[in-house]
Design a protein around this motif. Structure first.
Motif, PDB file in Angstrom:
ATOM      1  N   TYR A  99       0.826  -1.217   0.000  1.00 45.28           N
ATOM      2  CA  TYR A  99       0.000   0.000   0.000  1.00 45.28           C
ATOM      3  C   TYR A  99       0.857   1.263   0.000  1.00 45.28           C
ATOM      4  CZ  TYR A  99      -4.381  -2.481   0.817  1.00 45.28           C
ATOM      5  OH  TYR A  99      -5.482  -3.286   0.668  1.00 45.28           O
ATOM      6  N   THR A 100       0.261   2.317  -0.547  1.00 44.38           N
ATOM      7  CA  THR A 100       0.870   3.642  -0.546  1.00 44.38           C
ATOM      8  C   THR A 100      -0.047   4.604   0.207  1.00 44.38           C
ATOM      9  OG1 THR A 100       2.027   3.318  -2.647  1.00 44.38           O
ATOM     10  CG2 THR A 100       1.592   5.594  -1.981  1.00 44.38           C
ATOM     11  N   VAL A 101       0.542   5.456   1.044  1.00 47.07           N
ATOM     12  CA  VAL A 101      -0.223   6.441   1.804  1.00 47.07           C
ATOM     13  C   VAL A 101      -0.119   7.796   1.103  1.00 47.07           C
ATOM     14  CG1 VAL A 101      -0.478   7.645   4.000  1.00 47.07           C
ATOM     15  CG2 VAL A 101       0.200   5.235   3.972  1.00 47.07           C
ATOM     16  N   PHE A 255      -7.668  16.096  16.365  1.00 39.94           N
ATOM     17  CA  PHE A 255      -6.752  17.193  16.035  1.00 39.94           C
ATOM     18  C   PHE A 255      -5.644  16.616  15.170  1.00 39.94           C
ATOM     19  CE2 PHE A 255      -2.768  19.436  16.781  1.00 39.94           C
ATOM     20  CZ  PHE A 255      -3.144  20.760  16.605  1.00 39.94           C
ATOM     21  N   PRO A 256      -5.172  17.307  14.131  1.00 39.79           N
ATOM     22  CA  PRO A 256      -5.676  18.589  13.638  1.00 39.79           C
ATOM     23  C   PRO A 256      -6.821  18.370  12.653  1.00 39.79           C
ATOM     24  CG  PRO A 256      -3.751  17.946  12.386  1.00 39.79           C
ATOM     25  CD  PRO A 256      -3.975  16.860  13.412  1.00 39.79           C
ATOM     26  N   THR A 257      -7.557  19.446  12.380  1.00 39.68           N
ATOM     27  CA  THR A 257      -8.603  19.376  11.366  1.00 39.68           C
ATOM     28  C   THR A 257      -7.943  19.402   9.986  1.00 39.68           C
ATOM     29  OG1 THR A 257      -8.825  21.785  11.308  1.00 39.68           O
ATOM     30  CG2 THR A 257     -10.240  20.581  12.836  1.00 39.68           C
ATOM     31  N   GLY A 258      -8.699  19.011   8.991  1.00 39.70           N
ATOM     32  CA  GLY A 258      -8.199  19.108   7.625  1.00 39.70           C
ATOM     33  C   GLY A 258      -7.013  18.230   7.330  1.00 39.70           C
ATOM     34  N   LEU A 259      -7.002  17.004   7.849  1.00 46.39           N
ATOM     35  CA  LEU A 259      -5.913  16.079   7.544  1.00 46.39           C
ATOM     36  C   LEU A 259      -6.462  14.666   7.442  1.00 46.39           C
ATOM     37  CD1 LEU A 259      -2.904  15.645   7.069  1.00 46.39           C
ATOM     38  CD2 LEU A 259      -2.639  15.274   9.519  1.00 46.39           C
ATOM     39  N   GLY A 260      -6.265  14.068   6.293  1.00 48.90           N
ATOM     40  CA  GLY A 260      -6.691  12.693   6.071  1.00 48.90           C
ATOM     41  C   GLY A 260      -5.699  12.004   5.172  1.00 48.90           C
ATOM     42  N   ALA A 261      -6.070  10.828   4.700  1.00 48.24           N
ATOM     43  CA  ALA A 261      -5.178  10.091   3.810  1.00 48.24           C
ATOM     44  C   ALA A 261      -5.983   9.135   2.949  1.00 48.24           C
ATOM     45  CB  ALA A 261      -4.123   9.330   4.601  1.00 48.24           C
ATOM     46  N   LEU A 262      -5.400   8.797   1.813  1.00 46.10           N
ATOM     47  CA  LEU A 262      -5.933   7.755   0.946  1.00 46.10           C
ATOM     48  C   LEU A 262      -4.888   6.658   0.865  1.00 46.10           C
ATOM     49  CD1 LEU A 262      -8.074   6.740  -1.097  1.00 46.10           C
ATOM     50  CD2 LEU A 262      -6.735   7.901  -2.879  1.00 46.10           C
ATOM     51  N   LEU A 263      -5.256   5.468   1.317  1.00 48.50           N
ATOM     52  CA  LEU A 263      -4.373   4.322   1.192  1.00 48.50           C
ATOM     53  C   LEU A 263      -4.730   3.609  -0.112  1.00 48.50           C
ATOM     54  CD1 LEU A 263      -4.337   5.006   4.291  1.00 48.50           C
ATOM     55  CD2 LEU A 263      -3.799   2.601   4.664  1.00 48.50           C
ATOM     56  N   VAL A 264      -3.748   3.445  -0.970  1.00 47.17           N
ATOM     57  CA  VAL A 264      -3.971   2.863  -2.294  1.00 47.17           C
ATOM     58  C   VAL A 264      -3.227   1.548  -2.413  1.00 47.17           C
ATOM     59  CG1 VAL A 264      -3.676   3.198  -4.776  1.00 47.17           C
ATOM     60  CG2 VAL A 264      -4.227   5.148  -3.325  1.00 47.17           C
ATOM     61  N   ASN A 265      -3.946   0.518  -2.835  1.00 50.74           N
ATOM     62  CA  ASN A 265      -3.330  -0.771  -3.097  1.00 50.74           C
ATOM     63  C   ASN A 265      -2.380  -0.623  -4.286  1.00 50.74           C
ATOM     64  OD1 ASN A 265      -2.853  -3.515  -3.986  1.00 50.74           O
ATOM     65  ND2 ASN A 265      -4.613  -4.111  -2.738  1.00 50.74           N
ATOM     66  N   ASN A 266      -1.138  -1.026  -4.123  1.00 54.06           N
ATOM     67  CA  ASN A 266      -0.136  -0.816  -5.166  1.00 54.06           C
ATOM     68  C   ASN A 266      -0.432  -1.575  -6.455  1.00 54.06           C
ATOM     69  OD1 ASN A 266       1.307   0.929  -3.549  1.00 54.06           O
ATOM     70  ND2 ASN A 266       2.666  -0.665  -2.746  1.00 54.06           N
ATOM     71  N   LYS A 296       8.179   9.354  -9.792  1.00 53.39           N
ATOM     72  CA  LYS A 296       7.958   7.912  -9.850  1.00 53.39           C
ATOM     73  C   LYS A 296       7.030   7.425  -8.743  1.00 53.39           C
ATOM     74  CE  LYS A 296      12.297   6.653 -12.119  1.00 53.39           C
ATOM     75  NZ  LYS A 296      13.552   5.856 -12.005  1.00 53.39           N
ATOM     76  N   SER A 297       7.218   7.936  -7.530  1.00 56.48           N
ATOM     77  CA  SER A 297       6.431   7.483  -6.382  1.00 56.48           C
ATOM     78  C   SER A 297       4.976   7.894  -6.541  1.00 56.48           C
ATOM     79  CB  SER A 297       7.006   8.070  -5.089  1.00 56.48           C
ATOM     80  OG  SER A 297       6.063   8.003  -4.044  1.00 56.48           O
ATOM     81  N   ILE A 298       4.070   6.963  -6.348  1.00 56.07           N
ATOM     82  CA  ILE A 298       2.640   7.266  -6.455  1.00 56.07           C
ATOM     83  C   ILE A 298       2.227   8.299  -5.419  1.00 56.07           C
ATOM     84  CG2 ILE A 298       2.033   5.279  -4.997  1.00 56.07           C
ATOM     85  CD1 ILE A 298      -0.140   6.758  -7.799  1.00 56.07           C
ATOM     86  N   ALA A 299       2.849   8.260  -4.231  1.00 54.22           N
ATOM     87  CA  ALA A 299       2.524   9.232  -3.186  1.00 54.22           C
ATOM     88  C   ALA A 299       2.964  10.642  -3.583  1.00 54.22           C
ATOM     89  CB  ALA A 299       3.176   8.828  -1.866  1.00 54.22           C
TER      90      ALA A 299
END
Length: 301
Positions: A99-101, A255-266, A296-299
């Protein structure tokens, strides 16, 4: 400069010998707001005092600068970000091999990103077109993805929780079983509205073709909206390998607001189509002509 993890927050409650001295990690609960019961943990949890202290201490003790520059403080920023990525993957029992974050401004931005970069096949092409299917008991931001898919001439199909998913082997003709048209099915691990937890086994069953949301040939990918679920439940991506997992740190920590992530299957990462670029996402580009080469990095991309 070497980054060190701040101490993890440790919520605690201590009652003094007289029974009238209460020390909390959550002092806001002790304010004279009389008669308020906090029930919004599905939207955001309350943040502990030690989290704010660790955060501000970290900013006081370290100098962070643009991670795309070339200097010591930039290297510290870059290394810290990569270190946090590793901790996130560790928390979800997976690694960077699988996975990529991708950090986002929240779960909504993560969902919008999926809708924009998924390799949709629009209506009117020679091959079967893609479908975006979503459970009707989904967050507003999931349902809103259909606005983007519609602009790409891709049909959206709402699926009710009580609907029985088709058994693919029961209806798909042999000549259509090798169809590779990509489809996306999205459902919440835990409903933001009702709190209902849906089977994580759907991920494996839909990706393998054992179950199928709609009667159409192609290859199914799964978006698991885990924002509400992971705020109070563990998620093992080593077992439940969804293709996209949007999360919100605000719901987990408060905390903090406005911070998330998408984990993507490589495995699906090479298929994603990103057209917009900005910030540090380009390895090279020209302003005077149409030349752009992504990192190159998907992230980073």
């Amino acid at each position: 400069m070497q980054y060190q993890d701040p101490p993890l927050p440790r919520p605690h409650l201590r009652v003094g010998s007289e029974g009238n001295s209460i020390l909390l990690e959550f002092p806001v609960c002790l304010r004279p707001s009389k008669g308020i019961t906090y029930l919004d943990h599905a939207g955001s949890t309350l943040f502990p005092e030690s989290l704010l202290k660790a955060f501000t201490d970290d900013l006081r003790n370290n100098v962070y600068s643009n991670p795309h520059s070339q200097n010591i403080s930039s290297k510290l920023t870059y290394d810290t970000i990569e270190h946090v990525r590793c901790r996130i993957l560790q928390h979800f029992h997976t690694t960077s091999e699988d996975y990529t974050v991708i950090f986002t401004s929240g779960c909504t931005a993560a969902l919008k990103l999926v809708a924009e970069v998924f390799p949709w096949v629009p209506e009117g092409t020679k091959q079967p077109s893609s479908r975006f299917c979503y459970l009707t008991d989904s967050h507003t931001s999931v349902v809103g993805m259909r606005g983007i898919t519609a602009s790409m001439n891709v049909l959206s199909v709402p699926v009710k929780p009580k609907d029985k998913f088709l058994l693919e082997k029961d209806w798909l003709p042999a000549e259509e079983r090798n169809c590779t048209t990509p489809h996306l099915f999205s459902y919440p691990a835990q409903s933001n509205f009702s709190g209902t937890k849906y089977p994580l086994s759907w991920i494996r069953d839909i990706k393998s073709g054992k179950l199928c949301p709609v009667k159409i040939p192609g290859k199914w990918f799964v978006l698991l909206d885990a924002a509400s679920y992971v705020s109070s439940s563990p998620l093992d991506l080593g077992v439940h390998q969804a293709d996209f997992i949007p999360i919100s740190f605000y719901k987990i920590f408060g905390f903090p607001t406005g911070l998330g992530a998408l984990l993507v299957n490589n495995q699906i990462a090479p298929l994603l189509r990103k057209t917009y670029f900005g910030g540090g996402t380009a390895a090279a580009y020209l302003a005077g002509e149409d030349f752009y080469f992504p990192k190159k990095s998907i992230a980073e991309r």
